[in-house]
Design a protein around this motif. Structure first.
Motif, PDB file in Angstrom:
ATOM      1  N   ARG A  69      -2.295   5.450   5.905  1.00 36.65           N
ATOM      2  CA  ARG A  69      -2.154   3.975   6.062  1.00 36.65           C
ATOM      3  C   ARG A  69      -0.730   3.539   5.782  1.00 36.65           C
ATOM      4  NH1 ARG A  69      -5.984   0.918   8.923  1.00 36.65           N
ATOM      5  NH2 ARG A  69      -4.204  -0.451   8.395  1.00 36.65           N
ATOM      6  N   GLU A  70      -0.288   2.497   6.498  1.00 39.16           N
ATOM      7  CA  GLU A  70       0.849   2.107   6.200  1.00 39.16           C
ATOM      8  C   GLU A  70       0.642   1.121   4.908  1.00 39.16           C
ATOM      9  OE1 GLU A  70      -0.252  -0.769   9.393  1.00 39.16           O
ATOM     10  OE2 GLU A  70      -0.738   1.244   8.650  1.00 39.16           O
ATOM     11  N   SER A  71       1.582   0.944   4.066  1.00 39.28           N
ATOM     12  CA  SER A  71       1.642   0.107   2.770  1.00 39.28           C
ATOM     13  C   SER A  71       2.826  -1.049   2.792  1.00 39.28           C
ATOM     14  CB  SER A  71       1.456   0.903   1.555  1.00 39.28           C
ATOM     15  OG  SER A  71       1.328   0.055   0.372  1.00 39.28           O
ATOM     16  N   PRO A  72       2.306  -2.232   2.889  1.00 42.40           N
ATOM     17  CA  PRO A  72       0.927  -2.927   2.915  1.00 42.40           C
ATOM     18  C   PRO A  72       0.296  -2.574   4.343  1.00 42.40           C
ATOM     19  CG  PRO A  72       2.633  -4.644   2.830  1.00 42.40           C
ATOM     20  CD  PRO A  72       3.421  -3.257   2.754  1.00 42.40           C
ATOM     21  N   ARG A  73      -0.812  -2.738   4.270  1.00 42.04           N
ATOM     22  CA  ARG A  73      -1.615  -2.399   5.708  1.00 42.04           C
ATOM     23  C   ARG A  73      -1.138  -3.647   6.559  1.00 42.04           C
ATOM     24  NH1 ARG A  73      -7.756  -1.500   4.411  1.00 42.04           N
ATOM     25  NH2 ARG A  73      -7.693  -1.812   6.936  1.00 42.04           N
ATOM     26  N   PHE A  74      -1.259  -3.236   7.876  1.00 42.02           N
ATOM     27  CA  PHE A  74      -1.137  -4.115   9.117  1.00 42.02           C
ATOM     28  C   PHE A  74       0.440  -4.424   9.242  1.00 42.02           C
ATOM     29  CE2 PHE A  74      -5.318  -5.190   7.647  1.00 42.02           C
ATOM     30  CZ  PHE A  74      -6.130  -4.399   8.475  1.00 42.02           C
ATOM     31  N   GLY A  75       1.274  -3.370   9.057  1.00 40.72           N
ATOM     32  CA  GLY A  75       2.648  -3.805   9.054  1.00 40.72           C
ATOM     33  C   GLY A  75       3.234  -3.506  10.459  1.00 40.72           C
ATOM     34  N   PRO A  77       3.725  -1.776  14.470  1.00 42.60           N
ATOM     35  CA  PRO A  77       3.952  -0.538  14.824  1.00 42.60           C
ATOM     36  C   PRO A  77       5.107   0.397  14.138  1.00 42.60           C
ATOM     37  CG  PRO A  77       4.582  -1.987  16.695  1.00 42.60           C
ATOM     38  CD  PRO A  77       4.028  -2.747  15.590  1.00 42.60           C
ATOM     39  N   VAL A  78       6.158  -0.296  13.893  1.00 42.74           N
ATOM     40  CA  VAL A  78       7.586   0.250  13.158  1.00 42.74           C
ATOM     41  C   VAL A  78       6.979   0.914  11.844  1.00 42.74           C
ATOM     42  CG1 VAL A  78       9.865   0.118  12.295  1.00 42.74           C
ATOM     43  CG2 VAL A  78       9.159  -0.895  14.489  1.00 42.74           C
ATOM     44  N   ALA A  79       6.193   0.117  11.203  1.00 42.51           N
ATOM     45  CA  ALA A  79       5.810   0.642   9.753  1.00 42.51           C
ATOM     46  C   ALA A  79       4.736   1.913   9.981  1.00 42.51           C
ATOM     47  CB  ALA A  79       4.933  -0.619   9.008  1.00 42.51           C
ATOM     48  N   GLY A  80       3.905   1.617  11.041  1.00 42.14           N
ATOM     49  CA  GLY A  80       3.079   2.530  11.468  1.00 42.14           C
ATOM     50  C   GLY A  80       3.756   4.063  11.782  1.00 42.14           C
ATOM     51  N   LEU A  81       4.606   3.961  12.713  1.00 40.53           N
ATOM     52  CA  LEU A  81       5.255   5.018  13.202  1.00 40.53           C
ATOM     53  C   LEU A  81       5.851   5.788  11.946  1.00 40.53           C
ATOM     54  CD1 LEU A  81       6.463   6.972  15.464  1.00 40.53           C
ATOM     55  CD2 LEU A  81       8.003   4.865  15.736  1.00 40.53           C
ATOM     56  N   LEU A  82       6.632   4.927  11.262  1.00 42.50           N
ATOM     57  CA  LEU A  82       7.484   5.560  10.305  1.00 42.50           C
ATOM     58  C   LEU A  82       6.712   6.182   9.085  1.00 42.50           C
ATOM     59  CD1 LEU A  82      10.408   3.271  10.051  1.00 42.50           C
ATOM     60  CD2 LEU A  82      10.180   5.345  11.474  1.00 42.50           C
ATOM     61  N   THR A  83       5.636   5.473   8.769  1.00 45.80           N
ATOM     62  CA  THR A  83       4.382   6.031   7.816  1.00 45.80           C
ATOM     63  C   THR A  83       3.842   7.558   8.459  1.00 45.80           C
ATOM     64  OG1 THR A  83       4.072   3.817   7.084  1.00 45.80           O
ATOM     65  CG2 THR A  83       2.328   5.613   6.622  1.00 45.80           C
ATOM     66  N   GLY A  84       3.451   7.355   9.568  1.00 42.22           N
ATOM     67  CA  GLY A  84       3.069   8.709  10.380  1.00 42.22           C
ATOM     68  C   GLY A  84       3.956   9.666  10.467  1.00 42.22           C
ATOM     69  N   ARG A  85       5.370   9.431  10.549  1.00 42.46           N
ATOM     70  CA  ARG A  85       6.297  10.428  10.677  1.00 42.46           C
ATOM     71  C   ARG A  85       6.500  10.982   9.248  1.00 42.46           C
ATOM     72  NH1 ARG A  85       9.705  14.065  10.061  1.00 42.46           N
ATOM     73  NH2 ARG A  85      11.892  13.892  10.721  1.00 42.46           N
ATOM     74  N   ASP A  86       6.303  10.195   8.250  1.00 44.17           N
ATOM     75  CA  ASP A  86       6.607  10.734   6.888  1.00 44.17           C
ATOM     76  C   ASP A  86       5.434  11.465   6.329  1.00 44.17           C
ATOM     77  OD1 ASP A  86       9.067   9.324   6.779  1.00 44.17           O
ATOM     78  OD2 ASP A  86       8.208   7.626   5.512  1.00 44.17           O
ATOM     79  N   ALA A  87       4.187  11.563   7.009  1.00 44.76           N
ATOM     80  CA  ALA A  87       3.113  12.179   6.521  1.00 44.76           C
ATOM     81  C   ALA A  87       2.820  13.413   7.278  1.00 44.76           C
ATOM     82  CB  ALA A  87       1.689  11.194   6.948  1.00 44.76           C
ATOM     83  N   LEU A  88       3.861  13.778   8.125  1.00 45.51           N
ATOM     84  CA  LEU A  88       3.787  15.109   8.837  1.00 45.51           C
ATOM     85  C   LEU A  88       4.177  16.257   7.817  1.00 45.51           C
ATOM     86  CD1 LEU A  88       5.850  14.211  12.317  1.00 45.51           C
ATOM     87  CD2 LEU A  88       3.350  14.942  12.178  1.00 45.51           C
ATOM     88  N   LEU A  89       3.457  17.301   8.023  1.00 41.12           N
ATOM     89  CA  LEU A  89       3.758  18.590   6.989  1.00 41.12           C
ATOM     90  C   LEU A  89       4.924  19.255   7.858  1.00 41.12           C
ATOM     91  CD1 LEU A  89       0.012  19.591   6.372  1.00 41.12           C
ATOM     92  CD2 LEU A  89       1.736  18.058   4.995  1.00 41.12           C
ATOM     93  N   ARG A  90       5.187  19.256   9.020  1.00 39.77           N
ATOM     94  CA  ARG A  90       6.144  19.956   9.731  1.00 39.77           C
ATOM     95  C   ARG A  90       7.278  19.181  10.080  1.00 39.77           C
ATOM     96  NH1 ARG A  90       1.049  21.453  11.499  1.00 39.77           N
ATOM     97  NH2 ARG A  90       0.381  23.703  11.575  1.00 39.77           N
ATOM     98  N   ALA A  91       8.429  19.679  10.139  1.00 36.47           N
ATOM     99  CA  ALA A  91       9.512  19.094  10.827  1.00 36.47           C
ATOM    100  C   ALA A  91       9.554  18.866  12.288  1.00 36.47           C
ATOM    101  CB  ALA A  91      10.736  19.526  10.147  1.00 36.47           C
ATOM    102  N   PRO A  92       9.142  18.018  12.919  1.00 30.51           N
ATOM    103  CA  PRO A  92       9.362  17.990  14.305  1.00 30.51           C
ATOM    104  C   PRO A  92      10.620  18.035  14.889  1.00 30.51           C
ATOM    105  CG  PRO A  92       8.968  15.832  13.507  1.00 30.51           C
ATOM    106  CD  PRO A  92       9.070  16.631  12.538  1.00 30.51           C
TER     107      PRO A  92
END
Length: 189
Positions: A69-75, A77-92
């Motif tokens: 989840r992005e913090s704070p919530r409901f941030g 699409p940019v906050a969601g995209l970058l939060t998701g990017r940071d949660a990846l275990l692999r370097a895409p």
């Protein structure tokens, strides 16, 4: 887009953490279309990705994914995209992004987006009028180069984040660009 050394190729982020305001606050990821949730459709569209992160509430899935989840919530699409990017275990090398409410996007869509992205910083699907939709692929290194600091992510529109990137636009085939914003949209699918 050439893959940098040490990357794993294609990873993806599904944006599923919105408020669903036009659906009366219903979690879009759990809404069903043709007997499957919108989240299941989105995960299926990203079958070619070596890793998928879902930015939204954790729910059971058929394929393994990581939830965050992005913090704070409901941030947005940019906050969601970058939060998701940071949660990846692999370097895409390339990063896919898909809104959970686009049930007609398929693996074929993402293959076309990857093909269109060659020689560019990425590619995004458009609607029939040529407006960019929330289904695309990005060169992960180029995305990292333009990302704002944490304070600049919350509420930032996606078009502003991507403004300096060279993005190819891909016209939809069939219903690919259709999304579910309202109950009428779901009924009309």
């Amino acid at each position: 887009m050439d893959l940098p050394p040490g990357t794993t190729g294609f990873c993806a982020v599904i944006l599923a953490g919105g408020t669903g305001a036009r659906l009366g606050g219903v979690d879009k990821a759990s809404v069903e279309h043709r007997g499957r949730t919108l989240l299941a459709h989105a995960i299926d569209a990203l079958v070619d990705a070596s890793e998928v992160v879902v930015v939204g509430e954790a729910v059971p899935t058929e394929r393994p994914v990581t939830f965050t989840r992005e913090s704070p919530r409901f941030g947005g699409p940019v906050a969601g995209l970058l939060t998701g990017r940071d949660a990846l275990l692999r370097a895409p090398g390339t990063l896919g992004v898909l809104a959970v409410d686009m049930p007609f996007v398929s693996p074929w869509t993402f293959r076309r987006l990857h093909e269109a992205a060659l020689g560019h910083d990425g590619a995004f699907l458009t609607d029939a009028e040529g407006r960019r939709q929330l289904a695309g692929v990005l060169d992960a290194a180029r995305l990292d180069a333009v990302r704002p600091d944490l304070e600049g992510q919350h509420g930032m529109p996606l078009h502003r984040l991507l403004a300096d990137l060279d993005l190819a636009l891909v016209a939809p085939e069939g219903n690919e660009a259709r999304d579910v914003d309202t109950w009428a949209d779901l009924r009309d699918l």
